[in-house]
Design a protein around this motif. Sequence first.
Motif, mmCIF file in Angstrom:
data_model
loop_
_atom_site.group_PDB
_atom_site.id
_atom_site.type_symbol
_atom_site.label_atom_id
_atom_site.label_comp_id
_atom_site.label_asym_id
_atom_site.label_seq_id
_atom_site.Cartn_x
_atom_site.Cartn_y
_atom_site.Cartn_z
ATOM 1 N N LEU B 73 0.832 -1.210 0.000
ATOM 2 C CA LEU B 73 0.000 0.000 0.000
ATOM 3 C C LEU B 73 0.868 1.262 0.000
ATOM 4 C CD1 LEU B 73 -2.723 -1.125 2.577
ATOM 5 C CD2 LEU B 73 -3.068 -0.748 0.126
ATOM 6 N N ASN B 74 1.927 1.280 0.833
ATOM 7 C CA ASN B 74 2.780 2.469 0.862
ATOM 8 C C ASN B 74 3.569 2.605 -0.448
ATOM 9 O OD1 ASN B 74 3.739 4.772 2.459
ATOM 10 N ND2 ASN B 74 5.726 3.764 2.213
ATOM 11 N N GLY B 75 3.857 1.476 -1.086
ATOM 12 C CA GLY B 75 4.517 1.515 -2.390
ATOM 13 C C GLY B 75 3.654 2.244 -3.413
ATOM 14 N N MET B 76 2.341 1.997 -3.361
ATOM 15 C CA MET B 76 1.422 2.708 -4.257
ATOM 16 C C MET B 76 1.448 4.207 -3.953
ATOM 17 S SD MET B 76 0.090 0.687 -6.385
ATOM 18 C CE MET B 76 1.338 -0.564 -6.372
ATOM 19 N N ARG B 77 1.557 4.540 -2.644
ATOM 20 C CA ARG B 77 1.634 5.950 -2.238
ATOM 21 C C ARG B 77 2.892 6.595 -2.813
ATOM 22 N NH1 ARG B 77 4.333 7.614 2.223
ATOM 23 N NH2 ARG B 77 3.856 9.643 3.099
ATOM 24 N N VAL B 78 4.012 5.851 -2.769
ATOM 25 C CA VAL B 78 5.266 6.379 -3.321
ATOM 26 C C VAL B 78 5.116 6.614 -4.823
ATOM 27 C CG1 VAL B 78 7.689 5.815 -3.791
ATOM 28 C CG2 VAL B 78 6.719 5.347 -1.539
ATOM 29 N N ILE B 79 4.506 5.628 -5.515
ATOM 30 C CA ILE B 79 4.349 5.743 -6.969
ATOM 31 C C ILE B 79 3.457 6.940 -7.312
ATOM 32 C CG2 ILE B 79 3.274 4.631 -8.971
ATOM 33 C CD1 ILE B 79 4.424 1.975 -7.942
ATOM 34 N N MET B 81 3.079 9.673 -5.633
ATOM 35 C CA MET B 81 3.801 10.936 -5.427
ATOM 36 C C MET B 81 4.930 11.133 -6.443
ATOM 37 S SD MET B 81 3.841 11.369 -1.294
ATOM 38 C CE MET B 81 4.864 9.950 -0.990
ATOM 39 N N ASP B 82 5.526 9.997 -6.895
ATOM 40 C CA ASP B 82 6.610 10.103 -7.867
ATOM 41 C C ASP B 82 6.103 10.555 -9.229
ATOM 42 O OD1 ASP B 82 8.746 9.453 -6.284
ATOM 43 O OD2 ASP B 82 8.651 7.312 -6.687
ATOM 44 N N PHE B 83 4.928 10.059 -9.624
ATOM 45 C CA PHE B 83 4.451 10.329 -10.979
ATOM 46 C C PHE B 83 3.420 11.457 -11.031
ATOM 47 C CE2 PHE B 83 6.365 6.140 -11.289
ATOM 48 C CZ PHE B 83 7.134 6.309 -12.427
ATOM 49 N N TRP B 84 2.816 11.796 -9.884
ATOM 50 C CA TRP B 84 1.924 12.958 -9.807
ATOM 51 C C TRP B 84 2.384 13.804 -8.619
ATOM 52 C CZ3 TRP B 84 0.205 7.988 -10.802
ATOM 53 C CH2 TRP B 84 -0.357 7.800 -12.071
ATOM 54 N N PRO B 85 3.501 14.559 -8.825
ATOM 55 C CA PRO B 85 4.137 15.259 -7.696
ATOM 56 C C PRO B 85 3.185 16.181 -6.935
ATOM 57 C CG PRO B 85 5.514 15.337 -9.644
ATOM 58 C CD PRO B 85 4.210 14.759 -10.086
ATOM 59 N N ARG B 89 1.359 16.958 -1.746
ATOM 60 C CA ARG B 89 0.636 17.814 -0.803
ATOM 61 C C ARG B 89 -0.245 16.982 0.142
ATOM 62 N NH1 ARG B 89 -1.192 23.131 -2.220
ATOM 63 N NH2 ARG B 89 -0.501 22.644 -4.328
ATOM 64 N N TYR B 90 -0.769 15.848 -0.384
ATOM 65 C CA TYR B 90 -1.710 15.029 0.400
ATOM 66 C C TYR B 90 -1.068 13.754 0.942
ATOM 67 C CZ TYR B 90 -4.850 18.143 -2.049
ATOM 68 O OH TYR B 90 -5.453 19.274 -2.538
ATOM 69 N N HIS B 91 0.291 13.766 1.101
ATOM 70 C CA HIS B 91 0.951 12.507 1.462
ATOM 71 C C HIS B 91 0.457 11.946 2.797
ATOM 72 C CE1 HIS B 91 3.930 13.619 4.659
ATOM 73 N NE2 HIS B 91 3.635 14.831 4.224
ATOM 74 N N LYS B 92 0.101 12.820 3.752
ATOM 75 C CA LYS B 92 -0.413 12.333 5.038
ATOM 76 C C LYS B 92 -1.782 11.683 4.868
ATOM 77 C CE LYS B 92 2.007 15.684 7.911
ATOM 78 N NZ LYS B 92 1.901 16.799 8.862
ATOM 79 N N GLN B 93 -2.636 12.360 4.096
ATOM 80 C CA GLN B 93 -3.983 11.820 3.883
ATOM 81 C C GLN B 93 -3.923 10.456 3.205
ATOM 82 O OE1 GLN B 93 -3.099 14.929 3.539
ATOM 83 N NE2 GLN B 93 -4.717 16.345 4.168
ATOM 84 N N ILE B 94 -3.033 10.327 2.203
ATOM 85 C CA ILE B 94 -2.917 9.025 1.513
ATOM 86 C C ILE B 94 -2.458 7.966 2.508
ATOM 87 C CG2 ILE B 94 -1.849 7.777 -0.410
ATOM 88 C CD1 ILE B 94 -1.309 10.483 -1.734
ATOM 89 N N TRP B 95 -1.545 8.364 3.417
ATOM 90 C CA TRP B 95 -1.055 7.408 4.417
ATOM 91 C C TRP B 95 -2.193 6.950 5.327
ATOM 92 C CZ3 TRP B 95 1.450 7.478 9.674
ATOM 93 C CH2 TRP B 95 2.324 6.384 9.847
ATOM 94 N N TYR B 96 -3.070 7.874 5.737
ATOM 95 C CA TYR B 96 -4.202 7.506 6.600
ATOM 96 C C TYR B 96 -5.167 6.586 5.853
ATOM 97 C CZ TYR B 96 -2.485 11.238 9.626
ATOM 98 O OH TYR B 96 -1.700 12.036 10.420
ATOM 99 N N VAL B 97 -5.421 6.895 4.570
ATOM 100 C CA VAL B 97 -6.287 6.018 3.770
ATOM 101 C C VAL B 97 -5.679 4.617 3.707
ATOM 102 C CG1 VAL B 97 -7.147 5.571 1.425
ATOM 103 C CG2 VAL B 97 -7.313 7.869 2.400
ATOM 104 N N ASN B 98 -4.331 4.566 3.570
ATOM 105 C CA ASN B 98 -3.646 3.273 3.541
ATOM 106 C C ASN B 98 -3.915 2.464 4.808
ATOM 107 O OD1 ASN B 98 -2.543 3.462 1.036
ATOM 108 N ND2 ASN B 98 -0.465 3.900 1.704
#
Lengths: 131, 129
Positions: B73-79, B81-85, B89-98
């Motif tokens: 799941l966190n790998g998807m979060r990294v991808i 952020m890498d491809f849609w920089p 901005r929402y990296h925390k929110q994505i982590w909570y969704v994870n």
Amino acid sequence: MAPRVTRTGTVRPQGGGWELAIWYLMRLTGLGLFVTALAHFIIVHFIYDPSLQTAKWITDERWGNIAWRTVDWLMLTFVVFHAFMGLRSVVQDYTKGGTRTVLTMALYLGAFVVFAMGTIAVATLNFPVKP
Amino acid sequence: MLLRYRGSEGMLAWAFHRVSGVAIWAFILLHVFDIWLVGVNPDLYNELLSVYASPIGRVVESLLGAALLYHALNGMRVIIMDFWPSMTRYHKQIWYVNWVLFAVIGLPILVQIMAPAFGLAAPFTFGGQ
């Protein structure tokens, strides 16, 4: 504007070459493993109980046809690259100089051995003899 | 690096990703070896399997599953952020969704793995035997 700092992972290498290729391949194999490794875990821990997965079960059922062996070999290919290149990132973060070179070479050798053992396992196990 | 704790979600996400990744790498070494045994020494493989299927083995499998699911799941979060920089901005929110996905996907699997260890279920198979 792309931010200068990413929050996790490795910053995309600038200028192309091998490091950029590895950076892309880490993400590509990651996507492949998201499908194959999670499906694999669900099959062998959620659908079938581990206690049922004897050597005979693997020969007769799990690897009884070439399609599953192909999927699992593909997963092996993804995971050997992803896991060993991931470890290489860890080694590069915490070591330098000769130690780094030795550990990195050991990882490449280890990757080759694991890939060879996995390929031998999936390719040479006998198929079940159908009556 | 791992121990210089800064305490934000991004740092924790990164640290968990690294620790789970190394753990999964170690398991891959064991797992390729045990599957290699199926062909060369099936009896030894079956003995190892009884360790995997023991109650302690099931706890370790659950931890492995947790590491795998978090890393995936966190790998998807990294991808993302890498491809849609702009998503950084929402990296925390994505982590909570994870973590929500982690619980929703992980809990049923945890119950399924651990139930036989407590005698709450016979070894299951949905696939027929």
